[in-house]
Design a protein around this motif. Structure first.
Motif, PDB file in Angstrom:
ATOM      1  N   UNK A   1       0.839  -1.196   0.000  1.00 29.48           N
ATOM      2  CA  UNK A   1       0.000   0.000   0.000  1.00 29.48           C
ATOM      3  C   UNK A   1       0.875   1.247   0.000  1.00 29.48           C
ATOM      4  N   UNK A   2       0.245   2.328  -0.374  1.00 29.70           N
ATOM      5  CA  UNK A   2       0.901   3.624  -0.353  1.00 29.70           C
ATOM      6  C   UNK A   2      -0.146   4.708  -0.184  1.00 29.70           C
ATOM      7  N   UNK A   3       0.318   5.951  -0.224  1.00 29.67           N
ATOM      8  CA  UNK A   3      -0.584   7.083  -0.048  1.00 29.67           C
ATOM      9  C   UNK A   3      -0.150   8.202  -0.996  1.00 29.67           C
ATOM     10  N   UNK A   4      -1.131   8.844  -1.613  1.00 27.07           N
ATOM     11  CA  UNK A   4      -0.852   9.988  -2.474  1.00 27.07           C
ATOM     12  C   UNK A   4      -0.412  11.144  -1.587  1.00 27.07           C
ATOM     13  N   UNK A   5       0.825  11.604  -1.776  1.00 31.31           N
ATOM     14  CA  UNK A   5       1.352  12.661  -0.902  1.00 31.31           C
ATOM     15  C   UNK A   5       1.463  14.015  -1.592  1.00 31.31           C
ATOM     16  N   UNK A   6       1.413  14.011  -2.931  1.00 27.40           N
ATOM     17  CA  UNK A   6       1.484  15.293  -3.623  1.00 27.40           C
ATOM     18  C   UNK A   6       0.892  15.152  -5.022  1.00 27.40           C
ATOM     19  N   UNK A   7       0.200  16.208  -5.442  1.00 32.34           N
ATOM     20  CA  UNK A   7      -0.322  16.287  -6.805  1.00 32.34           C
ATOM     21  C   UNK A   7       0.297  17.519  -7.445  1.00 32.34           C
ATOM     22  N   UNK A   8       0.963  17.304  -8.568  1.00 32.38           N
ATOM     23  CA  UNK A   8       1.575  18.405  -9.311  1.00 32.38           C
ATOM     24  C   UNK A   8       0.645  18.729 -10.483  1.00 32.38           C
ATOM     25  N   UNK A   9      -0.340  19.571 -10.224  1.00 32.42           N
ATOM     26  CA  UNK A   9      -1.398  19.879 -11.184  1.00 32.42           C
ATOM     27  C   UNK A   9      -0.851  20.357 -12.518  1.00 32.42           C
ATOM     28  N   UNK A  10       0.147  21.228 -12.482  1.00 36.29           N
ATOM     29  CA  UNK A  10       0.688  21.802 -13.722  1.00 36.29           C
ATOM     30  C   UNK A  10       1.392  20.770 -14.599  1.00 36.29           C
ATOM     31  N   UNK A  11       1.742  19.637 -14.026  1.00 39.51           N
ATOM     32  CA  UNK A  11       2.449  18.594 -14.765  1.00 39.51           C
ATOM     33  C   UNK A  11       1.604  17.334 -14.952  1.00 39.51           C
ATOM     34  N   UNK A  12       0.389  17.311 -14.405  1.00 38.86           N
ATOM     35  CA  UNK A  12      -0.478  16.130 -14.470  1.00 38.86           C
ATOM     36  C   UNK A  12       0.206  14.923 -13.817  1.00 38.86           C
ATOM     37  N   UNK A  13       0.916  15.159 -12.713  1.00 39.29           N
ATOM     38  CA  UNK A  13       1.627  14.080 -12.026  1.00 39.29           C
ATOM     39  C   UNK A  13       1.147  13.910 -10.593  1.00 39.29           C
ATOM     40  N   UNK A  14       1.230  12.681 -10.143  1.00 40.46           N
ATOM     41  CA  UNK A  14       0.941  12.320  -8.756  1.00 40.46           C
ATOM     42  C   UNK A  14       2.199  11.686  -8.174  1.00 40.46           C
ATOM     43  N   UNK A  15       2.502  12.040  -6.936  1.00 33.61           N
ATOM     44  CA  UNK A  15       3.592  11.393  -6.203  1.00 33.61           C
ATOM     45  C   UNK A  15       2.946  10.630  -5.059  1.00 33.61           C
ATOM     46  N   UNK A  16       3.268   9.348  -4.962  1.00 32.84           N
ATOM     47  CA  UNK A  16       2.723   8.513  -3.900  1.00 32.84           C
ATOM     48  C   UNK A  16       3.861   7.824  -3.163  1.00 32.84           C
ATOM     49  N   UNK A  17       3.817   7.906  -1.846  1.00 36.68           N
ATOM     50  CA  UNK A  17       4.770   7.166  -1.027  1.00 36.68           C
ATOM     51  C   UNK A  17       4.279   5.723  -0.929  1.00 36.68           C
ATOM     52  N   UNK A  18       5.188   4.778  -1.123  1.00 32.33           N
ATOM     53  CA  UNK A  18       4.845   3.360  -1.050  1.00 32.33           C
ATOM     54  C   UNK A  18       5.508   2.777   0.190  1.00 32.33           C
ATOM     55  N   UNK A  19       4.717   2.050   0.977  1.00 30.33           N
ATOM     56  CA  UNK A  19       5.198   1.469   2.229  1.00 30.33           C
ATOM     57  C   UNK A  19       5.684   0.045   1.979  1.00 30.33           C
ATOM     58  N   UNK A  20       6.953  -0.049   1.606  1.00 25.54           N
ATOM     59  CA  UNK A  20       7.571  -1.343   1.310  1.00 25.54           C
ATOM     60  C   UNK A  20       9.047  -1.262   1.677  1.00 25.54           C
ATOM     61  N   UNK A  21       9.672  -2.412   1.885  1.00 30.56           N
ATOM     62  CA  UNK A  21      11.109  -2.403   2.174  1.00 30.56           C
ATOM     63  C   UNK A  21      11.895  -1.793   1.006  1.00 30.56           C
ATOM     64  N   UNK A  22      12.880  -0.983   1.340  1.00 31.28           N
ATOM     65  CA  UNK A  22      13.669  -0.273   0.325  1.00 31.28           C
ATOM     66  C   UNK A  22      14.283  -1.216  -0.703  1.00 31.28           C
TER      67      UNK A  22
END
Length: 163
Positions: free
Chosen positions: A57-78
């Motif tokens: 699982x992960x969570x959406x932590x930022x939306x970059x509207x001007x770039x149509x991008x989403x950044x999501x943190x993923x909870x998994x071992x590195x």
């Protein structure tokens, strides 16, 4: 049993809507993925919502509207993250990656925000391919954002912000 890697071209799901992982990055010290916002929006996902990729699982932590991008943190071992090498593209051959499928394309122009692509008319990406990383020389140089079916071209979002 070996767990799958979290890598560019893999699947991300939010509210049963599938998208493609465009890149895997470190962002503000967190293990994250990038994908296009418009696919996440179709799943009625927003900032703070839970999504998943592979087994994690992960969570959406930022939306970059001007770039149509989403950044999501993923909870998994590195060690399960295959971090993307990000580069500036060059005009010439590349491919869009979705899962194991490599769809050849050509980068026609490059820019700080968008790159223009051309595809063979017989292999135009479909709407579900949005978010696919554009790979050139083994590096992610953009994320597929839009396709123009009338002339087999597309737009990739630049990853200049994440170099």
């Amino acid at each position: 049993m070996e767990l799958p890697k979290i890598a560019a071209g893999g699947t991300v799901i939010c509210n049963r809507k599938e998208g493609v992982i465009g890149a895997v990055i470190k962002y503000k010290g967190k293990n994250c993925i990038l994908t296009v916002y418009h696919l996440i929006k179709v799943g009625k996902c927003k900032l703070g919502d839970i999504l998943r990729t592979s087994e994690f699982k992960g969570r959406i932590i930022e939306i970059l509207w001007d770039y149509d991008l989403v950044i999501a943190e993923i909870y998994a071992p590195t060690q399960l993250f295959e971090f993307s090498k990000i580069a500036r593209p060059e005009i010439g051959p590349a491919y869009a990656l979705k899962g194991e499928f490599k769809n050849p394309c050509n980068i026609m122009t490059t820019g700080k925000i968008y790159h223009y692509l051309s595809f063979a008319p017989r292999s135009i990406p479909t709407p579900g391919d949005s978010g696919s990383p554009i790979i050139q020389n083994g590096k992610v140089v953009g994320i597929l954002a839009s396709i123009f079916y009338n002339n087999a071209t597309g737009i990739a979002v630049s990853l200049e912000l994440f170099k």
